[in-house]
Design an enzyme around this catalytic site. Structure first.
Site, PDB file in Angstrom:
ATOM      1  N   PHE A  64       0.455  -1.350   0.094  1.00 29.28           N
ATOM      2  CA  PHE A  64       0.423   0.155  -0.118  1.00 29.28           C
ATOM      3  C   PHE A  64       0.541   1.276  -0.085  1.00 29.28           C
ATOM      4  O   PHE A  64       0.639   2.201   0.340  1.00 29.28           O
ATOM      5  CB  PHE A  64      -1.235  -0.031   1.474  1.00 29.28           C
ATOM      6  CG  PHE A  64      -2.463  -1.238   0.985  1.00 29.28           C
ATOM      7  CD1 PHE A  64      -2.651  -1.524   0.409  1.00 29.28           C
ATOM      8  CD2 PHE A  64      -1.841  -2.047   1.871  1.00 29.28           C
ATOM      9  CE1 PHE A  64      -3.824  -2.168  -0.021  1.00 29.28           C
ATOM     10  CE2 PHE A  64      -2.904  -3.289   1.632  1.00 29.28           C
ATOM     11  CZ  PHE A  64      -3.529  -3.110   0.804  1.00 29.28           C
ATOM     12  N   CYS A  65       2.010   1.309  -0.651  1.00 26.31           N
ATOM     13  CA  CYS A  65       2.990   2.627  -0.660  1.00 26.31           C
ATOM     14  C   CYS A  65       2.895   3.797  -1.850  1.00 26.31           C
ATOM     15  O   CYS A  65       2.730   2.564  -2.259  1.00 26.31           O
ATOM     16  CB  CYS A  65       4.200   1.362  -0.819  1.00 26.31           C
ATOM     17  SG  CYS A  65       5.644   3.293  -0.550  1.00 26.31           S
ATOM     18  N   GLY A  66       3.090   4.134  -2.085  1.00 22.98           N
ATOM     19  CA  GLY A  66       2.831   5.200  -3.677  1.00 22.98           C
ATOM     20  C   GLY A  66       3.811   4.465  -4.059  1.00 22.98           C
ATOM     21  O   GLY A  66       3.160   5.027  -5.311  1.00 22.98           O
ATOM     22  N   PHE A  67       5.070   4.093  -3.737  1.00 24.84           N
ATOM     23  CA  PHE A  67       6.216   3.058  -4.781  1.00 24.84           C
ATOM     24  C   PHE A  67       5.471   2.226  -5.114  1.00 24.84           C
ATOM     25  O   PHE A  67       6.364   1.270  -5.612  1.00 24.84           O
ATOM     26  CB  PHE A  67       7.228   3.087  -3.669  1.00 24.84           C
ATOM     27  CG  PHE A  67       7.471   4.566  -3.836  1.00 24.84           C
ATOM     28  CD1 PHE A  67       8.403   5.615  -4.531  1.00 24.84           C
ATOM     29  CD2 PHE A  67       7.511   5.987  -2.518  1.00 24.84           C
ATOM     30  CE1 PHE A  67       8.781   6.502  -4.651  1.00 24.84           C
ATOM     31  CE2 PHE A  67       8.172   6.879  -2.510  1.00 24.84           C
ATOM     32  CZ  PHE A  67       9.114   7.182  -3.618  1.00 24.84           C
ATOM     33  N   ALA A  68       4.644   1.373  -4.763  1.00 21.27           N
ATOM     34  CA  ALA A  68       3.811   0.479  -5.354  1.00 21.27           C
ATOM     35  C   ALA A  68       4.218   0.008  -6.657  1.00 21.27           C
ATOM     36  O   ALA A  68       4.097  -0.980  -6.906  1.00 21.27           O
ATOM     37  CB  ALA A  68       2.119  -0.180  -4.799  1.00 21.27           C
TER      38      ALA A  68
END
Length: 189
Positions: A64-68
């Site tokens: 759920f990271c913005g970098f996923a």
């Protein structure tokens, strides 16, 4: 003069009583990445020694990271470089922002949504005294290059040492990362 002698004696006493610190720095510990194993997301062990002497990119991931979106880029990198010897291993961690809160099934499902087919480890800690042994070793080898967020990338070279480290913001298709992988593939022969 008495104060100086007391300070010296106190310093000596402290050094005798203190536990020995582990050796740090590249090449000083004598241990390589090949001595570590991750539990796989699928329940099977991921022994890094199984990939020796080829380069391995170890990346701490979070669903759920913005970098996923980098999961797709890592998959593309692995697809392109796997025939030449690169292995990418995703290592889910909830250490940063609580962005990997679920269990193995949820993590695997999200990885599949991003097209991930490269090996994935089970969720581990990547920081602190409870970190997975690989991450404690990497911290000792490169103390200035600790993960500061999700998608931190450690490139293990053909010799099992850390060849390069790339921060979260380095995209998997960045020229510097690809050049480092190419160098390690060439060393592996």
């Amino acid at each position: 003069m008495n104060l100086d002698r007391r300070a010296i004696l106190a310093g000596l006493a402290a050094s005798w009583a203190a536990p020995a610190l582990p050796e740090t720095g590249p090449g000083m510990s004598g241990r390589t990445a090949w001595s570590f194993t991750f539990a796989g997301l699928d329940g099977k062990d991921l022994r890094l020694a199984a990939y020796a002497p080829r380069p391995v990119l170890v990346v701490n991931t979070a669903s759920f990271c913005g970098f996923a979106s980098q999961l797709g880029g890592l998959q593309a990198l692995w697809t392109a470089m796997k025939p030449r010897g690169l292995t990418v291993i995703g290592v889910p961690s909830n250490d940063f922002g609580g962005q990997e809160p679920g269990g193995s099934e949820e993590t695997a499902g999200i990885a599949r949504q991003h097209g991930v087919a490269f090996p994935m480890a089970a969720k581990v800690k990547v920081l602190g005294p409870d970190a997975h042994p690989f991450y404690r070793w990497a911290a000792a080898e490169r103390p200035r290059d600790l993960p500061r967020w999700n998608f931190h990338k450690y490139l293990v070279g053909a010799d099992g040492r850390l060849a390069a480290v790339f921060p979260t913001t380095t995209d998997p298709n960045a020229s510097a990362l690809i050049a480092a992988v190419e160098r390690e593939i060439a060393k592996a022969g």
